[in-house]
Scaffold this motif. Structure first.
Motif, PDB file in Angstrom:
ATOM      1  N   TYR A   1     -75.902  23.409  -9.196  1.00 41.04           N
ATOM      2  CA  TYR A   1     -74.472  23.602  -9.449  1.00 41.04           C
ATOM      3  C   TYR A   1     -74.053  22.826 -10.696  1.00 41.04           C
ATOM      4  CZ  TYR A   1     -73.870  19.076  -7.024  1.00 41.04           C
ATOM      5  OH  TYR A   1     -73.945  17.752  -6.628  1.00 41.04           O
ATOM      6  N   VAL A   2     -72.882  23.164 -11.174  1.00 37.29           N
ATOM      7  CA  VAL A   2     -72.324  22.489 -12.345  1.00 37.29           C
ATOM      8  C   VAL A   2     -71.731  21.164 -11.885  1.00 37.29           C
ATOM      9  CG1 VAL A   2     -70.709  22.644 -14.276  1.00 37.29           C
ATOM     10  CG2 VAL A   2     -71.801  24.724 -13.398  1.00 37.29           C
ATOM     11  N   LYS A   3     -72.413  20.092 -12.180  1.00 34.57           N
ATOM     12  CA  LYS A   3     -71.909  18.772 -11.794  1.00 34.57           C
ATOM     13  C   LYS A   3     -70.859  18.318 -12.809  1.00 34.57           C
ATOM     14  CE  LYS A   3     -76.236  17.282  -9.603  1.00 34.57           C
ATOM     15  NZ  LYS A   3     -76.929  18.574  -9.674  1.00 34.57           N
ATOM     16  N   PRO A   4     -69.808  17.654 -12.345  1.00 33.94           N
ATOM     17  CA  PRO A   4     -68.837  17.119 -13.311  1.00 33.94           C
ATOM     18  C   PRO A   4     -69.512  16.217 -14.334  1.00 33.94           C
ATOM     19  CG  PRO A   4     -67.975  16.943 -11.069  1.00 33.94           C
ATOM     20  CD  PRO A   4     -69.418  17.358 -10.951  1.00 33.94           C
ATOM     21  N   ILE A   5     -69.185  16.412 -15.592  1.00 32.27           N
ATOM     22  CA  ILE A   5     -69.684  15.498 -16.622  1.00 32.27           C
ATOM     23  C   ILE A   5     -69.148  14.106 -16.330  1.00 32.27           C
ATOM     24  CG2 ILE A   5     -69.751  14.992 -19.094  1.00 32.27           C
ATOM     25  CD1 ILE A   5     -69.063  17.948 -19.573  1.00 32.27           C
ATOM     26  N   LYS A   6     -67.875  14.090 -15.924  1.00 33.73           N
ATOM     27  CA  LYS A   6     -67.232  12.817 -15.609  1.00 33.73           C
ATOM     28  C   LYS A   6     -65.931  13.106 -14.872  1.00 33.73           C
ATOM     29  CE  LYS A   6     -66.613   8.300 -17.776  1.00 33.73           C
ATOM     30  NZ  LYS A   6     -66.641   7.550 -19.068  1.00 33.73           N
ATOM     31  N   ILE A   7     -65.538  12.202 -14.014  1.00 35.75           N
ATOM     32  CA  ILE A   7     -64.208  12.256 -13.394  1.00 35.75           C
ATOM     33  C   ILE A   7     -63.363  11.203 -14.094  1.00 35.75           C
ATOM     34  CG2 ILE A   7     -62.886  11.852 -11.289  1.00 35.75           C
ATOM     35  CD1 ILE A   7     -65.277  13.007  -9.740  1.00 35.75           C
ATOM     36  N   ILE A   8     -62.254  11.646 -14.673  1.00 35.52           N
ATOM     37  CA  ILE A   8     -61.435  10.747 -15.492  1.00 35.52           C
ATOM     38  C   ILE A   8     -59.976  10.816 -15.058  1.00 35.52           C
ATOM     39  CG2 ILE A   8     -62.988  11.021 -17.462  1.00 35.52           C
ATOM     40  CD1 ILE A   8     -60.858  12.847 -18.736  1.00 35.52           C
ATOM     41  N   ASP A   9     -59.207   9.831 -15.474  1.00 33.62           N
ATOM     42  CA  ASP A   9     -57.756   9.904 -15.314  1.00 33.62           C
ATOM     43  C   ASP A   9     -57.218  11.004 -16.217  1.00 33.62           C
ATOM     44  OD1 ASP A   9     -57.505   7.785 -13.468  1.00 33.62           O
ATOM     45  OD2 ASP A   9     -57.564   6.310 -15.097  1.00 33.62           O
ATOM     46  N   SER A  10     -56.275  11.761 -15.729  1.00 29.73           N
ATOM     47  CA  SER A  10     -55.742  12.867 -16.518  1.00 29.73           C
ATOM     48  C   SER A  10     -55.054  12.385 -17.796  1.00 29.73           C
ATOM     49  CB  SER A  10     -54.756  13.689 -15.680  1.00 29.73           C
ATOM     50  OG  SER A  10     -53.682  12.885 -15.222  1.00 29.73           O
ATOM     51  N   SER A  11     -54.744  11.111 -17.883  1.00 21.80           N
ATOM     52  CA  SER A  11     -54.104  10.564 -19.082  1.00 21.80           C
ATOM     53  C   SER A  11     -55.106   9.990 -20.091  1.00 21.80           C
ATOM     54  CB  SER A  11     -53.115   9.461 -18.682  1.00 21.80           C
ATOM     55  OG  SER A  11     -53.787   8.426 -17.967  1.00 21.80           O
ATOM     56  N   ASP A  12     -56.403  10.035 -19.741  1.00 17.93           N
ATOM     57  CA  ASP A  12     -57.422   9.428 -20.607  1.00 17.93           C
ATOM     58  C   ASP A  12     -57.897  10.454 -21.647  1.00 17.93           C
ATOM     59  OD1 ASP A  12     -59.374   7.939 -21.787  1.00 17.93           O
ATOM     60  OD2 ASP A  12     -60.516   7.534 -19.952  1.00 17.93           O
ATOM     61  N   PHE A  13     -57.041  10.705 -22.627  1.00 16.93           N
ATOM     62  CA  PHE A  13     -57.361  11.731 -23.625  1.00 16.93           C
ATOM     63  C   PHE A  13     -58.458  11.287 -24.594  1.00 16.93           C
ATOM     64  CE2 PHE A  13     -52.830  12.744 -22.585  1.00 16.93           C
ATOM     65  CZ  PHE A  13     -53.124  13.893 -21.863  1.00 16.93           C
ATOM     66  N   GLU A  14     -58.556  10.004 -24.824  1.00 17.91           N
ATOM     67  CA  GLU A  14     -59.608   9.527 -25.706  1.00 17.91           C
ATOM     68  C   GLU A  14     -60.983   9.891 -25.149  1.00 17.91           C
ATOM     69  OE1 GLU A  14     -61.302   5.394 -27.762  1.00 17.91           O
ATOM     70  OE2 GLU A  14     -59.519   5.333 -26.467  1.00 17.91           O
ATOM     71  N   GLU A  15     -61.159   9.678 -23.850  1.00 18.39           N
ATOM     72  CA  GLU A  15     -62.437  10.004 -23.222  1.00 18.39           C
ATOM     73  C   GLU A  15     -62.658  11.522 -23.186  1.00 18.39           C
ATOM     74  OE1 GLU A  15     -66.132   9.514 -21.363  1.00 18.39           O
ATOM     75  OE2 GLU A  15     -64.881   8.259 -22.636  1.00 18.39           O
ATOM     76  N   LEU A  16     -61.586  12.262 -22.930  1.00 24.05           N
ATOM     77  CA  LEU A  16     -61.698  13.714 -22.869  1.00 24.05           C
ATOM     78  C   LEU A  16     -62.151  14.282 -24.218  1.00 24.05           C
ATOM     79  CD1 LEU A  16     -61.394  16.348 -21.336  1.00 24.05           C
ATOM     80  CD2 LEU A  16     -58.931  16.288 -21.781  1.00 24.05           C
ATOM     81  N   TRP A  17     -61.558  13.788 -25.304  1.00 22.90           N
ATOM     82  CA  TRP A  17     -61.967  14.254 -26.636  1.00 22.90           C
ATOM     83  C   TRP A  17     -63.397  13.809 -26.972  1.00 22.90           C
ATOM     84  CZ3 TRP A  17     -59.991  18.174 -28.822  1.00 22.90           C
ATOM     85  CH2 TRP A  17     -58.625  18.462 -28.738  1.00 22.90           C
ATOM     86  N   ASN A  18     -63.782  12.624 -26.513  1.00 20.51           N
ATOM     87  CA  ASN A  18     -65.157  12.168 -26.736  1.00 20.51           C
ATOM     88  C   ASN A  18     -66.160  13.115 -26.069  1.00 20.51           C
ATOM     89  OD1 ASN A  18     -64.449   9.927 -28.243  1.00 20.51           O
ATOM     90  ND2 ASN A  18     -64.429   8.539 -26.483  1.00 20.51           N
ATOM     91  N   LEU A  19     -65.830  13.541 -24.846  1.00 19.80           N
ATOM     92  CA  LEU A  19     -66.701  14.462 -24.120  1.00 19.80           C
ATOM     93  C   LEU A  19     -66.780  15.807 -24.840  1.00 19.80           C
ATOM     94  CD1 LEU A  19     -65.562  13.720 -20.453  1.00 19.80           C
ATOM     95  CD2 LEU A  19     -67.648  12.931 -21.574  1.00 19.80           C
ATOM     96  N   LEU A  20     -65.640  16.282 -25.330  1.00 19.03           N
ATOM     97  CA  LEU A  20     -65.611  17.562 -26.037  1.00 19.03           C
ATOM     98  C   LEU A  20     -66.352  17.490 -27.373  1.00 19.03           C
ATOM     99  CD1 LEU A  20     -62.009  18.721 -25.190  1.00 19.03           C
ATOM    100  CD2 LEU A  20     -64.048  20.146 -24.958  1.00 19.03           C
ATOM    101  N   ASP A  21     -66.176  16.388 -28.080  1.00 20.30           N
ATOM    102  CA  ASP A  21     -66.884  16.236 -29.359  1.00 20.30           C
ATOM    103  C   ASP A  21     -68.393  16.211 -29.141  1.00 20.30           C
ATOM    104  OD1 ASP A  21     -64.516  16.192 -30.766  1.00 20.30           O
ATOM    105  OD2 ASP A  21     -64.411  14.008 -30.887  1.00 20.30           O
ATOM    106  N   ASP A  22     -68.823  15.585 -28.067  1.00 20.49           N
ATOM    107  CA  ASP A  22     -70.249  15.539 -27.759  1.00 20.49           C
ATOM    108  C   ASP A  22     -70.783  16.938 -27.439  1.00 20.49           C
ATOM    109  OD1 ASP A  22     -72.738  14.027 -27.094  1.00 20.49           O
ATOM    110  OD2 ASP A  22     -72.345  14.830 -25.102  1.00 20.49           O
ATOM    111  N   LEU A  23     -70.026  17.708 -26.663  1.00 23.03           N
ATOM    112  CA  LEU A  23     -70.423  19.083 -26.349  1.00 23.03           C
ATOM    113  C   LEU A  23     -70.461  19.939 -27.606  1.00 23.03           C
ATOM    114  CD1 LEU A  23     -68.383  19.652 -23.063  1.00 23.03           C
ATOM    115  CD2 LEU A  23     -70.862  19.489 -23.245  1.00 23.03           C
ATOM    116  N   ASN A  24     -69.494  19.728 -28.499  1.00 22.56           N
ATOM    117  CA  ASN A  24     -69.445  20.512 -29.730  1.00 22.56           C
ATOM    118  C   ASN A  24     -70.673  20.234 -30.596  1.00 22.56           C
ATOM    119  OD1 ASN A  24     -67.927  22.256 -31.675  1.00 22.56           O
ATOM    120  ND2 ASN A  24     -67.974  20.389 -32.904  1.00 22.56           N
ATOM    121  N   GLU A  25     -71.051  18.959 -30.703  1.00 13.62           N
ATOM    122  CA  GLU A  25     -72.236  18.596 -31.503  1.00 13.62           C
ATOM    123  C   GLU A  25     -73.503  19.228 -30.936  1.00 13.62           C
ATOM    124  OE1 GLU A  25     -72.504  14.396 -31.888  1.00 13.62           O
ATOM    125  OE2 GLU A  25     -70.559  14.190 -32.890  1.00 13.62           O
ATOM    126  N   LYS A  26     -73.540  19.414 -29.624  1.00 13.87           N
ATOM    127  CA  LYS A  26     -74.708  19.996 -28.970  1.00 13.87           C
ATOM    128  C   LYS A  26     -74.615  21.514 -28.885  1.00 13.87           C
ATOM    129  CE  LYS A  26     -75.501  15.879 -26.124  1.00 13.87           C
ATOM    130  NZ  LYS A  26     -75.435  15.317 -24.747  1.00 13.87           N
TER     131      LYS A  26
END
Length: 394
Positions: free
Chosen positions: A211-236
């Motif tokens: 199954y698709v495991k969550p990359i991470k569970i974060i606070d909905s207000s933690d946009f810095e972490e959310l963008w970090n996760l997206l930037d990492d996916l984009n690079e890959k």
């Protein structure tokens, strides 16, 4: 409405409308109008006749199938996941507390159910696909559906060797084919209600189902972490994310990466007259909002513009060159079957879907491994480019 036509397709049509509207909890006029507008079509799989809803009708999701049996059993379509255009604003509006950030896989959506003792795999559009069904039975532990027949496993089929969306995933490598199934939701097949993230993981771990495991569970207000996760996916060069409420009460939302937008455009403009216009506008608009939200400077905007232009122009020119050499606009898939009979069954399925295709190669590479190269032909692109190359005007 042409009652005569419908009565030929479905015996006792007026009685059927009454019974089906009760079963689906939808008013008779809406259901009858769905037939009139040709939003509901009839198919057959292994002698089982069923109806497919090609578009949403009130609460009946696109891709819902209704079997023409005495009980009028039905399986709801997978609900549409809406897209965030401005990510932070959307997350602030729709979520609070914690969210699960799951990877959005680049494959095709399937629902796996057990229907009167038989496992079937249904595509997003509502077709029972024999190729997918056989691969599910071969590679996935389906005992879960023996124990929970009222549920459906909603997931993504990914890999190079599938007939719909060919994209390499190293984690999908198997013996002789790159193919994998990853479940992202467990839902009731009639109500479409989803179980929570934690309960889903517990059940799928128990039955050893990927199954698709969550990359991470974060606070909905933690946009810095959310963008970090997206930037990492984009690079890959991965597709993006689906953001989910942990209890699955609120609807998920999705967001895709820059490289995914470019990749989609590259595929679409290879078959420009068949896919180009439908793909272009939405993806260019997404790029505009993404550039704005990331506060890109002039140099970064130029880089993004270059990526987009290259994604559009390069594949289109390659297709024009191919057709100038008497080629065709075609998308080819290498597929593996357990037997030639399985191959022939899938070919018949493609014919019933009215898909224009050509078989380039077909052979046994082992006793129980039949390999075929099947190409989808894009007639509009082939014919229009050929016409312009011959001097005909736009």
């Amino acid at each position: 409405m042409d009652k005569m036509y419908l009565s030929e397709d479905i015996p006792n049509f007026e009685e059927f409308i009454i019974n089906a509207s009760k079963r689906l909890n939808i008013d008779e006029d809406t259901l009858e109008n769905g037939f009139k507008r040709k939003l509901i079509t009839k198919y057959e799989y292994n002698g089982k006749k069923y109806l497919c809803f090609k578009k949403k009708l009130k609460h009946i999701e696109r891709g819902t199938i209704l079997f023409l049996n005495d009980n009028l059993d039905f399986i709801q379509g997978y609900p549409k996941i809406r897209r965030a255009m401005v990510l932070e604003s959307a997350v602030e509006k729709y979520f609070d507390n914690k969210i699960a950030v799951e990877e959005k896989l680049d494959g095709y959506n399937i629902r796996i159910v057990k229907f009167y003792g038989e496992i079937i795999a249904i595509t997003r559009g509502g077709k029972i696909c024999p190729f997918t069904t056989k691969k599910v039975k071969k590679y996935m532990n389906t005992k879960f559906l023996d124990d929970f027949p009222e549920l459906m496993l909603c997931g993504e089929m990914v890999g190079l060797n599938n007939p719909y969306v060919s994209h390499y995933y190293p984690e999908a490598d198997k013996n002789h084919e790159n193919l994998g199934f990853y479940i992202f939701d467990i839902r009731n097949k009639e109500t479409n209600s989803a179980i929570s993230i934690s309960e889903k993981e517990k059940l799928l771990d128990k039955y050893d189902i990927p199954y698709v495991k969550p990359i991470k569970i974060i606070d909905s207000s933690d946009f810095e972490e959310l963008w970090n996760l997206l930037d990492d996916l984009n690079e890959k060069h991965r597709e993006g994310v689906v953001l989910k409420d942990l209890k699955m009460i609120k609807n998920p939302i999705k967001y895709t990466t820059h490289n995914t937008q470019c990749g989609d455009l590259s595929v679409a403009f290879k078959y420009v007259y068949d896919l180009g216009i439908d793909f272009m506008f939405s993806r260019l608009v997404r790029e505009g909002y993404q550039s704005f939200e990331k506060c890109e400077n002039e140099e970064e905007i130029k880089k993004r513009s270059h990526d987009l232009g290259e994604s559009i122009l390069t594949p289109m020119v390659e297709t024009i060159k191919e057709i100038s050499k008497d080629g065709l606009a075609k998308e080819c898939f290498e597929l593996y079957f357990d037997s030639e009979d399985d191959f022939n069954e899938f070919i018949n399925y493609l014919k019933t879907m009215h898909i224009n295709f050509a078989i380039e190669t077909r052979e046994y590479i082992k006793k129980d491994v039949f390999k075929a190269k099947i190409c989808r032909i894009y007639n509009s692109t082939s014919n229009k480019i050929k016409s312009h190359l011959e001097g005909n005007l736009w």
